[in-house]
Design a protein around this motif. Structure first.
Motif, mmCIF file in Angstrom:
data_model
loop_
_atom_site.group_PDB
_atom_site.id
_atom_site.type_symbol
_atom_site.label_atom_id
_atom_site.label_comp_id
_atom_site.label_asym_id
_atom_site.label_seq_id
_atom_site.Cartn_x
_atom_site.Cartn_y
_atom_site.Cartn_z
ATOM 1 N N TRP A 150 9.622 -4.749 -2.294
ATOM 2 C CA TRP A 150 10.210 -4.275 -1.036
ATOM 3 C C TRP A 150 9.962 -5.186 0.167
ATOM 4 O O TRP A 150 10.560 -4.986 1.205
ATOM 5 C CB TRP A 150 9.758 -2.852 -0.714
ATOM 6 C CG TRP A 150 8.274 -2.652 -0.749
ATOM 7 C CD1 TRP A 150 7.394 -2.941 0.228
ATOM 8 C CD2 TRP A 150 7.521 -2.124 -1.840
ATOM 9 N NE1 TRP A 150 6.126 -2.628 -0.174
ATOM 10 C CE2 TRP A 150 6.169 -2.108 -1.443
ATOM 11 C CE3 TRP A 150 7.851 -1.652 -3.111
ATOM 12 C CZ2 TRP A 150 5.152 -1.658 -2.271
ATOM 13 C CZ3 TRP A 150 6.833 -1.203 -3.941
ATOM 14 C CH2 TRP A 150 5.506 -1.206 -3.511
ATOM 15 N N VAL A 176 16.417 0.645 -9.758
ATOM 16 C CA VAL A 176 15.089 1.033 -9.254
ATOM 17 C C VAL A 176 14.683 2.347 -9.920
ATOM 18 O O VAL A 176 15.531 3.199 -10.207
ATOM 19 C CB VAL A 176 15.045 1.199 -7.700
ATOM 20 C CG1 VAL A 176 15.149 -0.140 -7.000
ATOM 21 C CG2 VAL A 176 16.102 2.150 -7.186
ATOM 22 N N LYS A 204 11.759 0.348 -2.491
ATOM 23 C CA LYS A 204 12.615 -0.667 -3.101
ATOM 24 C C LYS A 204 14.080 -0.414 -2.731
ATOM 25 O O LYS A 204 14.811 -1.334 -2.358
ATOM 26 C CB LYS A 204 12.459 -0.655 -4.626
ATOM 27 C CG LYS A 204 11.111 -1.172 -5.089
ATOM 28 C CD LYS A 204 10.981 -1.116 -6.597
ATOM 29 C CE LYS A 204 9.607 -1.649 -7.011
ATOM 30 N NZ LYS A 204 9.586 -2.167 -8.367
#
Ligand code: PEP
Length: 252
Positions: free
Chosen positions: A67, A92, A111
């Motif tokens: 991230w 994800v 994410k």
């Protein structure tokens, strides 16, 4: 909106085989009104891109991301790095990452939000385990997973994510979830999205099914209302079989 089918190669195919897969797949006849993606291991993104050239079918999908933009995160890959390969989608929260790498709803949310900032569509994977289904916790588990994963996403006029409903017990097991049962889960997910982002995105968001999908059962999913596509693992490893699956999804 077109249906969306994404191949998930998982941890198969380094650069050499990835390039060959893409070249073979591009020679296949594919339905025009179907969106197709391939989720490729990170080390093979460059080779897949090279074989694709500027072609956008199949769209390039990453299997993982971190991230942060950059920094001391050894081994991780940022959304901006994925953008350099022309990646337009990224998985994800896949159950295999939850199970083996400890990926949590919180990490999945971070994410997804980082991907959105970089202009990549997160494909948020959710689903219950066999034990959770037996305990009749399916609805509560997927409600929680979806609500948390999308909490930091902002709808900017379009659906900011794809949701993949993947019951863990159906993945790689040869025991696909009955389309009617899958539809029930998709309806729950659509309601959560409606509460988060309102009725228009509730209708527009693509919720796809994953778990032992093959060229023989894909049609049943694609003709079930509320199922907008599929995430396909094992049956995507052979480019010809995957092309057949795509043709069976949207018959000419
Ligand atoms: C997956 O990898 O997300 C998946 C659904 O795998 P399979 O199609 O092999 O069940």
């Amino acid at each position: 909106m077109n249906k969306l089918i994404i191949a998930n190669w998982k941890m198969y195919y380094g650069p050499v085989k990835a390039g060959a897969w893409v070249r073979a797949f591009r020679r296949e006849r594919l339905p025009k009104d179907l969106d197709i993606g391939i989720a490729v291991p990170s080390v093979s993104l460059a080779a897949a891109r090279a074989s694709l050239g500027r072609a956008t079918i199949p769209a390039l999908c990453a299997q993982n991301v971190f991230w942060e933009k950059e920094g001391a995160y050894t081994g991780e890959i940022s959304p901006t790095m994925l953008v350099e390969f022309g990646v337009s989608l990224c998985l994800v929260g896949h159950s295999e990452r939850r199970r083996y790498l400890g990926e949590t709803d919180d990490m999945t949310a971070k994410k997804a939000a980082a991907l959105q900032k970089a202009g990549i569509v997160p494909v948020v994977c959710v689903g219950e385990t066999e034990v959770e289904r037996k305990k009749k916790q399916t609805k509560s588990i997927i409600k929680k997973q979806v609500a948390k994963a999308v909490a930091d996403l902002k709808p900017d006029g379009r659906a900011p994510a794809v949701i993949a409903y993947e019951p863990v017990w159906a993945i790689g097991s040869g025991k696909p979830c009955d389309p009617v049962m899958a539809k029930e889960a998709h309806d729950v997910i659509r309601d959560v999205i409606g509460s988060a982002w309102g009725p228009r995105i509730k209708d527009e968001i693509r919720i796809i099914y994953g778990g032992s999908v093959t060229d023989r059962n894909i049609h049943a999913y694609m003709t079930t209302t509320g199922i907008d596509g599929a995430l396909v693992g094992g049956a995507s490893l052979d480019p010809r079989t995957f092309a057949l699956l795509c043709r069976s999804a949207v018959p000419a």
